[in-house]
Design an enzyme around this catalytic site. Sequence first.
Site, mmCIF file in Angstrom:
data_model
loop_
_atom_site.group_PDB
_atom_site.id
_atom_site.type_symbol
_atom_site.label_atom_id
_atom_site.label_comp_id
_atom_site.label_asym_id
_atom_site.label_seq_id
_atom_site.Cartn_x
_atom_site.Cartn_y
_atom_site.Cartn_z
ATOM 1 N N SER A 105 22.133 35.775 27.575
ATOM 2 C CA SER A 105 21.146 34.709 27.430
ATOM 3 C C SER A 105 21.364 34.014 26.096
ATOM 4 O O SER A 105 21.638 34.668 25.083
ATOM 5 C CB SER A 105 19.724 35.279 27.501
ATOM 6 O OG SER A 105 18.762 34.241 27.417
ATOM 7 N N HIS A 109 19.594 25.725 19.057
ATOM 8 C CA HIS A 109 18.739 24.720 18.433
ATOM 9 C C HIS A 109 19.556 23.966 17.379
ATOM 10 O O HIS A 109 19.713 24.438 16.252
ATOM 11 C CB HIS A 109 17.521 25.377 17.776
ATOM 12 C CG HIS A 109 16.559 25.980 18.748
ATOM 13 N ND1 HIS A 109 15.767 25.212 19.573
ATOM 14 C CD2 HIS A 109 16.261 27.279 19.017
ATOM 15 C CE1 HIS A 109 15.012 26.013 20.315
ATOM 16 N NE2 HIS A 109 15.298 27.263 20.004
ATOM 17 N N HIS A 119 19.619 25.840 26.856
ATOM 18 C CA HIS A 119 19.406 27.236 27.257
ATOM 19 C C HIS A 119 20.364 27.572 28.398
ATOM 20 O O HIS A 119 20.640 26.741 29.263
ATOM 21 C CB HIS A 119 17.962 27.419 27.730
ATOM 22 C CG HIS A 119 17.746 28.620 28.608
ATOM 23 N ND1 HIS A 119 17.683 28.526 29.986
ATOM 24 C CD2 HIS A 119 17.606 29.929 28.313
ATOM 25 C CE1 HIS A 119 17.497 29.736 30.490
ATOM 26 N NE2 HIS A 119 17.449 30.605 29.506
ATOM 27 N N ASN A 121 21.410 31.248 30.873
ATOM 28 C CA ASN A 121 21.213 32.662 31.142
ATOM 29 C C ASN A 121 21.897 33.018 32.447
ATOM 30 O O ASN A 121 21.808 32.270 33.425
ATOM 31 C CB ASN A 121 19.712 32.982 31.234
ATOM 32 C CG ASN A 121 19.442 34.409 31.675
ATOM 33 O OD1 ASN A 121 19.312 34.675 32.866
ATOM 34 N ND2 ASN A 121 19.354 35.304 30.719
ATOM 35 N N VAL A 122 22.611 34.146 32.460
ATOM 36 C CA VAL A 122 23.127 34.721 33.705
ATOM 37 C C VAL A 122 22.855 36.219 33.651
ATOM 38 O O VAL A 122 23.080 36.863 32.621
ATOM 39 C CB VAL A 122 24.632 34.439 33.904
ATOM 40 C CG1 VAL A 122 24.854 33.018 34.377
ATOM 41 C CG2 VAL A 122 25.442 34.684 32.641
ATOM 42 N N ARG A 123 22.383 36.790 34.764
ATOM 43 C CA ARG A 123 21.918 38.173 34.741
ATOM 44 C C ARG A 123 22.050 38.809 36.124
ATOM 45 O O ARG A 123 22.178 38.119 37.134
ATOM 46 C CB ARG A 123 20.462 38.224 34.295
ATOM 47 C CG ARG A 123 19.523 37.427 35.190
ATOM 48 C CD ARG A 123 18.146 37.228 34.585
ATOM 49 N NE ARG A 123 17.278 36.437 35.459
ATOM 50 C CZ ARG A 123 17.222 35.116 35.454
ATOM 51 N NH1 ARG A 123 17.978 34.420 34.615
ATOM 52 N NH2 ARG A 123 16.424 34.463 36.295
#
Length: 312
Positions: A105, A109, A119, A121-123
């Site tokens: 993740s 900024h 942003h 995210n891979v999960r």
Amino acid sequence: MSFIRRDKQSTPDAAAVEAYLRDLQNRICDALSAADGQAFAVDEWRKPDDAPLRGNGITRILEGGELFERAGVGFSLVAGDRLPPSASAQRPELAGCSFRAMGVSLVLHPRNPHVPTVHMNVRMFLAEKPSGDPVWWFGGGFDLTPYYVVEDDVRNWHRAARDACAAFGDEAYPRLKKNCDEYFYLKHRNETRGVGGLFFDDWSEGGFDASFGLQRSVGDAFLPAYLAIVERRRDTPYGAREREWQLVRRGRYVEFNLVFDRGTLFGLQSGGRTESILMSMPPLASWQYEHRTEPGSAEAQLAQYLKPRDWV
């Protein structure tokens, strides 16, 4: 062409997913460090074996850089005895099951208000039932949060998102884009968090190989799509007005992460590592009572983009 058909779940190869995620974190951090000129600090952590949430991870943080005011890229591999409510909400039959979860993740900024926050995210989750095969699923995506919208940048971003989904059927991009628009939505503000991208969760369509393929395609598409925007906007001049606007809009980002984001809620509910969970927060943000933009200003123009729209 129809979307991926629902085949019987195939046996998940968790080791292959872990290897991919660790490599993805390395590749992303190397590229971001090269773009910024500053190295990431590396924080390797491990939870005690008797903790409610066991496991380990690597949190990489770049703060105070020339390009990034804060960039956090984390890998985690954790396990627990009971799925927290945020993870079992979509699958109530798994409430109370033991689980394993792994993922990468990141939230970036940038310092320059003309470079968007982003942003990704891979999960993967595996829930262990008392009897029977483990139940697994993938999730992830990426989304863009600009302070000043350049339409060509956003169209290119969505073309990259569409291309990442191309091998998975004609319905894939519209479906994942719609999921993103609906998920990253601040209900109390009646606005989207940004200009969208892709989002998928509870995903096992087509069996393990197809689902893992989608995760890899999304993960691999992120970096070139974002860095192309960075290189076009990083040297755009800005002053105090643009900086103030950036901090106000960062406040909206914080509101979403703390009130709605399921990843943040999962981490906190499961006893995860607080510093790693909250690395997504900007180093500075602002809230002004009844903040108003000047009619016709560049800041006021953002409002027209904070609603779902077609980009490609």
